[in-house]
Design an enzyme around this catalytic site. Structure first.
Site, PDB file in Angstrom:
ATOM      1  N   ALA A 158       9.441  13.682  -5.769  1.00  0.00           N
ATOM      2  CA  ALA A 158       9.560  14.498  -6.975  1.00  0.00           C
ATOM      3  C   ALA A 158       9.146  13.625  -8.158  1.00  0.00           C
ATOM      4  O   ALA A 158       9.413  12.424  -8.163  1.00  0.00           O
ATOM      5  CB  ALA A 158      11.001  14.968  -7.164  1.00  0.00           C
ATOM      6  N   SER A 213       0.386  -4.079   4.898  1.00  0.00           N
ATOM      7  CA  SER A 213       0.762  -4.331   6.283  1.00  0.00           C
ATOM      8  C   SER A 213       0.743  -3.029   7.072  1.00  0.00           C
ATOM      9  O   SER A 213       1.193  -2.002   6.582  1.00  0.00           O
ATOM     10  CB  SER A 213       2.172  -4.931   6.297  1.00  0.00           C
ATOM     11  OG  SER A 213       2.705  -4.870   7.583  1.00  0.00           O
ATOM     12  N   LYS A 227       6.989  21.506 -10.217  1.00  0.00           N
ATOM     13  CA  LYS A 227       8.402  21.243 -10.531  1.00  0.00           C
ATOM     14  C   LYS A 227       8.606  21.526 -12.013  1.00  0.00           C
ATOM     15  O   LYS A 227       8.087  20.805 -12.861  1.00  0.00           O
ATOM     16  CB  LYS A 227       8.725  19.769 -10.223  1.00  0.00           C
ATOM     17  CG  LYS A 227      10.092  19.342 -10.705  1.00  0.00           C
ATOM     18  CD  LYS A 227      10.341  17.865 -10.462  1.00  0.00           C
ATOM     19  CE  LYS A 227      11.621  17.410 -11.123  1.00  0.00           C
ATOM     20  NZ  LYS A 227      11.804  15.953 -11.045  1.00  0.00           N
ATOM     21  N   THR A 272       3.121   4.041  -2.627  1.00  0.00           N
ATOM     22  CA  THR A 272       2.731   4.799  -3.825  1.00  0.00           C
ATOM     23  C   THR A 272       2.379   3.835  -4.959  1.00  0.00           C
ATOM     24  O   THR A 272       1.391   4.034  -5.674  1.00  0.00           O
ATOM     25  CB  THR A 272       3.890   5.726  -4.264  1.00  0.00           C
ATOM     26  OG1 THR A 272       4.303   6.474  -3.122  1.00  0.00           O
ATOM     27  CG2 THR A 272       3.465   6.678  -5.337  1.00  0.00           C
ATOM     28  N   GLY A 313       0.816  -1.223   0.000  1.00  0.00           N
ATOM     29  CA  GLY A 313       0.000   0.000   0.000  1.00  0.00           C
ATOM     30  C   GLY A 313       0.843   1.263   0.000  1.00  0.00           C
ATOM     31  O   GLY A 313       0.468   2.273   0.590  1.00  0.00           O
ATOM     32  N   PRO A 348      15.292  21.412 -17.720  1.00  0.00           N
ATOM     33  CA  PRO A 348      13.876  21.762 -17.615  1.00  0.00           C
ATOM     34  C   PRO A 348      12.965  20.782 -18.352  1.00  0.00           C
ATOM     35  O   PRO A 348      13.438  19.942 -19.121  1.00  0.00           O
ATOM     36  CB  PRO A 348      13.831  23.119 -18.311  1.00  0.00           C
ATOM     37  CG  PRO A 348      14.866  23.000 -19.384  1.00  0.00           C
ATOM     38  CD  PRO A 348      15.925  22.043 -18.892  1.00  0.00           C
TER      39      PRO A 348
HETATM   40  P1  FDA Z   1       7.003   0.918  -0.560  1.00  0.00           P
HETATM   41  O1  FDA Z   1       8.167   0.324   0.141  1.00  0.00           O
HETATM   42  O2  FDA Z   1       6.734   2.369  -0.339  1.00  0.00           O
HETATM   43  O3  FDA Z   1       5.695   0.136  -0.138  1.00  0.00           O
HETATM   44  C1  FDA Z   1       5.700  -1.254   0.108  1.00  0.00           C
HETATM   45  C2  FDA Z   1       4.366  -1.673   0.670  1.00  0.00           C
HETATM   46  O4  FDA Z   1       4.335  -3.085   0.752  1.00  0.00           O
HETATM   47  C3  FDA Z   1       4.061  -1.135   2.059  1.00  0.00           C
HETATM   48  O5  FDA Z   1       2.718  -0.723   2.116  1.00  0.00           O
HETATM   49  C4  FDA Z   1       4.254  -2.352   2.954  1.00  0.00           C
HETATM   50  O6  FDA Z   1       3.438  -2.309   4.110  1.00  0.00           O
HETATM   51  C5  FDA Z   1       3.808  -3.446   1.998  1.00  0.00           C
HETATM   52  N1  FDA Z   1       4.280  -4.781   2.343  1.00  0.00           N
HETATM   53  C6  FDA Z   1       5.544  -5.248   2.307  1.00  0.00           C
HETATM   54  N2  FDA Z   1       5.572  -6.532   2.744  1.00  0.00           N
HETATM   55  C7  FDA Z   1       4.296  -6.863   3.036  1.00  0.00           C
HETATM   56  C8  FDA Z   1       3.654  -8.027   3.552  1.00  0.00           C
HETATM   57  N3  FDA Z   1       4.344  -9.117   3.854  1.00  0.00           N
HETATM   58  N4  FDA Z   1       2.343  -7.996   3.743  1.00  0.00           N
HETATM   59  C9  FDA Z   1       1.614  -6.906   3.446  1.00  0.00           C
HETATM   60  N5  FDA Z   1       2.146  -5.787   2.967  1.00  0.00           N
HETATM   61  C10 FDA Z   1       3.480  -5.757   2.771  1.00  0.00           C
HETATM   62  N6  FDA Z   1      10.701   8.139  -6.998  1.00  0.00           N
HETATM   63  C11 FDA Z   1      10.344   9.266  -7.632  1.00  0.00           C
HETATM   64  O7  FDA Z   1       9.574   9.200  -8.581  1.00  0.00           O
HETATM   65  N7  FDA Z   1      10.830  10.462  -7.237  1.00  0.00           N
HETATM   66  C12 FDA Z   1      11.710  10.584  -6.224  1.00  0.00           C
HETATM   67  O8  FDA Z   1      12.080  11.697  -5.858  1.00  0.00           O
HETATM   68  C13 FDA Z   1      12.152   9.399  -5.583  1.00  0.00           C
HETATM   69  N8  FDA Z   1      13.060   9.442  -4.582  1.00  0.00           N
HETATM   70  C14 FDA Z   1      13.488   8.281  -3.994  1.00  0.00           C
HETATM   71  C15 FDA Z   1      14.516   8.297  -3.051  1.00  0.00           C
HETATM   72  C16 FDA Z   1      15.004   7.093  -2.521  1.00  0.00           C
HETATM   73  C17 FDA Z   1      16.128   7.110  -1.537  1.00  0.00           C
HETATM   74  C18 FDA Z   1      14.399   5.860  -2.896  1.00  0.00           C
HETATM   75  C19 FDA Z   1      14.853   4.570  -2.307  1.00  0.00           C
HETATM   76  C20 FDA Z   1      13.358   5.859  -3.791  1.00  0.00           C
HETATM   77  C21 FDA Z   1      12.910   7.054  -4.372  1.00  0.00           C
HETATM   78  N9  FDA Z   1      11.921   7.035  -5.328  1.00  0.00           N
HETATM   79  C22 FDA Z   1      11.584   8.186  -5.972  1.00  0.00           C
HETATM   80  C23 FDA Z   1      11.172   5.812  -5.611  1.00  0.00           C
HETATM   81  C24 FDA Z   1       9.844   5.872  -4.871  1.00  0.00           C
HETATM   82  O9  FDA Z   1      10.069   6.078  -3.493  1.00  0.00           O
HETATM   83  C25 FDA Z   1       9.080   4.582  -5.052  1.00  0.00           C
HETATM   84  O10 FDA Z   1       9.036   4.280  -6.412  1.00  0.00           O
HETATM   85  C26 FDA Z   1       7.679   4.715  -4.548  1.00  0.00           C
HETATM   86  O11 FDA Z   1       7.644   5.224  -3.243  1.00  0.00           O
HETATM   87  C27 FDA Z   1       6.957   3.397  -4.590  1.00  0.00           C
HETATM   88  O12 FDA Z   1       7.366   2.549  -3.564  1.00  0.00           O
HETATM   89  P2  FDA Z   1       6.593   1.167  -3.439  1.00  0.00           P
HETATM   90  O13 FDA Z   1       5.143   1.464  -3.271  1.00  0.00           O
HETATM   91  O14 FDA Z   1       7.020   0.304  -4.552  1.00  0.00           O
HETATM   92  O15 FDA Z   1       7.205   0.547  -2.102  1.00  0.00           O
END
Ligand code: FDA
Length: 523
Positions: free
Chosen positions: A47, A36, A75, A12, A10, A93
């Protein structure tokens, strides 16, 4: 037909997938999202890339509705600081280059310009960034830019989504608070009929072919489905842990594998709001600054091989200054690379579970959006109960598109390090050797002519020639001479366009409201 989709995760990725599929298929496809309460989301990712407007447009969400709910800002660009040398900066840009006599203004800049930086002479957006302008007038209308533009109404169809970015250049993306966006999309999704299960997935049921039949939760029993979307983040619970898909690391070319982030309150009445992300080169990586409405997100992305966690946190706190005192730091490990296939059997990985490069150029959410849009285009016919493997072609086409998109971004980001003049620390020195033979060959060509359609990464990956040009020239290590043909062409039209661009930039800086002023009204 596939009737029931189960999304695990759950963040992004999970909520963007749930709401997008709901908008596409309505109640013809049931959607259950299991997340979870115990495992947090990654907590960064604020961003975006300009195609994101298609996502909100497709959901029918107006900026006045969703932006205030997510402390969102505009942005217009990314400002790169110190990638060439200390004190130097330039902008990348969201703006296509104008053309004169069949060549881009960047080509003409090499021939007859060059008194000021390329981004100052060839893009209007640079002036708007420096003056912290909003891209919209106070009545909400968008400013027009030379090489296309145009506003989008709600309800864009998926056929006109990310891929049609090639037809229309939109002049901005957004910054938003990732946690607020997830909460907002949760509300929208649940209102629209997404079944929301807050529970841990503790097991995965598979049939004799290995297809997923259900996930087992701690308190809600089994959740069955036809198609499973793995949005479990870097854990990649279904695609890697359960189905064992191979993960190809990009660490050989993109070594940044850690980040540390801070959420820093910002007094927008005194400092305003920058309408761009800033990426500042540091000794072992770079620091992002993402301005939201009322706070900035800052983070140091670095390679663990060159910098310890303690050193990284200290560097970030020093960078922020006194405002960092007492703020909790979020340390993140980054899995850099992609699954060989993002769709295996009846499981599609979207988000960090599918692949990630690194935060530079903000492509994580862009990959999510591309993943869902492509999933709708390639939506499968068969679930596990059909015992039919007839979707192989759809799967292969999906995997090809999604993989090539990430590989293109990998190459674009590799250029950022390899093409940067900065070579003063072991980290930056090593970056000059990174990249495969194809990139090396392309860079050899770009030493003699600017990047163009004919010589950049050949598959759709979001970045057009103007982006490659803005980066190559801004970074400064490679600077080609003008194309010989230009000396034989009439330069009058180009000269007029350069002059008109400066006039238009000056006029817009005068006419457009300040970014903070516009957002204060919207919020
Ligand atoms: P995320 O980790 O956020 O969610 C995982 C979900 O799975 C959670 O809800 C968790 O509870 C659930 N889960 C896991 N195991 C489970 C289980 N066993 N049972 C039930 N649920 C479970 N992108 C971008 O476009 N611009 C940006 O500026 C950045 N910056 C950035 C910085 C850094 C340091 C990183 C590492 C990444 C970025 N990103 C980014 C990427 C961006 O953060 C990412 O693509 C999105 O937050 C999506 O993340 P997820 O939803 O894939 O995973």
């Amino acid at each position: 037909m596939v009737k029931n989709v189960v999304i695990v995760g759950g963040g992004t990725a999970g909520w963007m997938s749930a709401t997008y599929l709901r908008a596409a298929f309505g109640d013809r496809v049931g959607i259950t999202l299991v997340e979870s309460a115990r495992i947090p989301t990654i907590g960064v990712g604020e961003a975006t890339f300009s195609t994101i407007r298609h996502f909100f447009g497709y959901l029918g969400l107006a900026e006045s509705e969703w932006m205030p709910e997510c402390n969102a800002t505009y942005k217009l660009a990314i400002r790169f600081e110190n990638w060439r040398r200390p004190g130097h900066h330039f902008y990348h840009p969201f703006e296509r280059l104008q053309r004169a006599n069949g060549f881009s203004l960047a080509d003409w800049w090499l021939q007859i310009g060059g008194a000021r930086r390329l981004d100052e002479e060839c893009f209007i957006t640079t002036a708007l960034c420096e003056a912290q302008r909003s891209p919209r007038h106070l009545d909400g209308t968008l400013y027009g830019i030379g090489a296309g533009g145009g506003d989008l109404g709600a309800g864009t169809d998926p056929g006109r989504s990310t891929l049609t970015e090639q037809d229309t250049q939109f002049p901005y993306a957004y910054h938003f608070d990732a946690a607020m966006l997830a909460r907002y999309l949760t509300r929208i999704g649940v209102e629209q009929g997404v079944r929301h299960v807050t529970d841990d997935v503790v097991g995965v049921g598979r049939d004799d072919r290995g297809w997923i039949t259900h996930v087992t939760t701690r308190e809600h029993g089994e959740v069955a489905g036809d198609l499973f979307i793995d949005c479990s983040g870097f854990r990649a619970l279904l695609i890697n842990k359960t189905l064992g898909e191979e993960f190809d690391s990009f660490a050989d070319v993109l070594p940044n594998d850690r980040a540390v982030a801070l959420r820093v309150p910002s007094d927008i009445d005194t400092v305003g709001i920058r309408p761009y992300t800033t990426a500042t080169a540091m000794d072992a990586g770079w620091i992002w600054r993402i301005p939201l409405y009322g706070r900035d997100g800052l983070g140091y992305v670095y390679a663990g091989e060159y910098c310890s966690e303690e050193e990284a946190e200290r560097t970030l706190r020093d960078f922020v200054g006194p405002a960092a005192a007492g703020l909790a730091a979020n340390h993140v490990r980054i899995r850099v690379g992609r699954n060989r296939r993002s769709w295996v059997a009846n499981c599609v990985a979207i988000g960090l579970s599918s692949g990630f490069v690194e935060p530079l150029e903000s492509t994580g959410i862009f990959f999510i959006q591309n993943g869902i849009e492509q999933l709708v285009k390639h939506f499968p016919r068969y679930g596990p109960a059909d015992r039919n493997d007839g979707d192989d072609g759809l799967r292969a086409a999906y995997n090809g598109q999604v993989g090539r998109c990430m590989d293109g971004v990998r190459e674009f980001l590799t250029l950022h390090y390899r093409g940067a003049s900065r070579a003063d620390t072991p980290y930056w020195k090593a970056a000059k050797e990174r990249g495969d033979a194809e990139l090396a060959e392309r860079m050899r060509v770009w030493a003699e002519m600017l990047p163009g359609e004919e010589n950049i990464w050949p598959h759709y990956h979001g970045f057009e020639p103007y982006s490659w040009i803005a980066m190559l020239i801004g970074l400064g290590r490679v600077q080609p001479p003008p194309r010989p043909a230009l000396a034989l062409l009439d330069a009058t039209e180009a000269g007029q366009k350069f002059a008109a661009l400066q006039t238009q930039a000056k006029r817009l800086v005068g006419e457009l409201p300040g970014h903070r002023e516009y957002l204060a009204r919207l919020h």
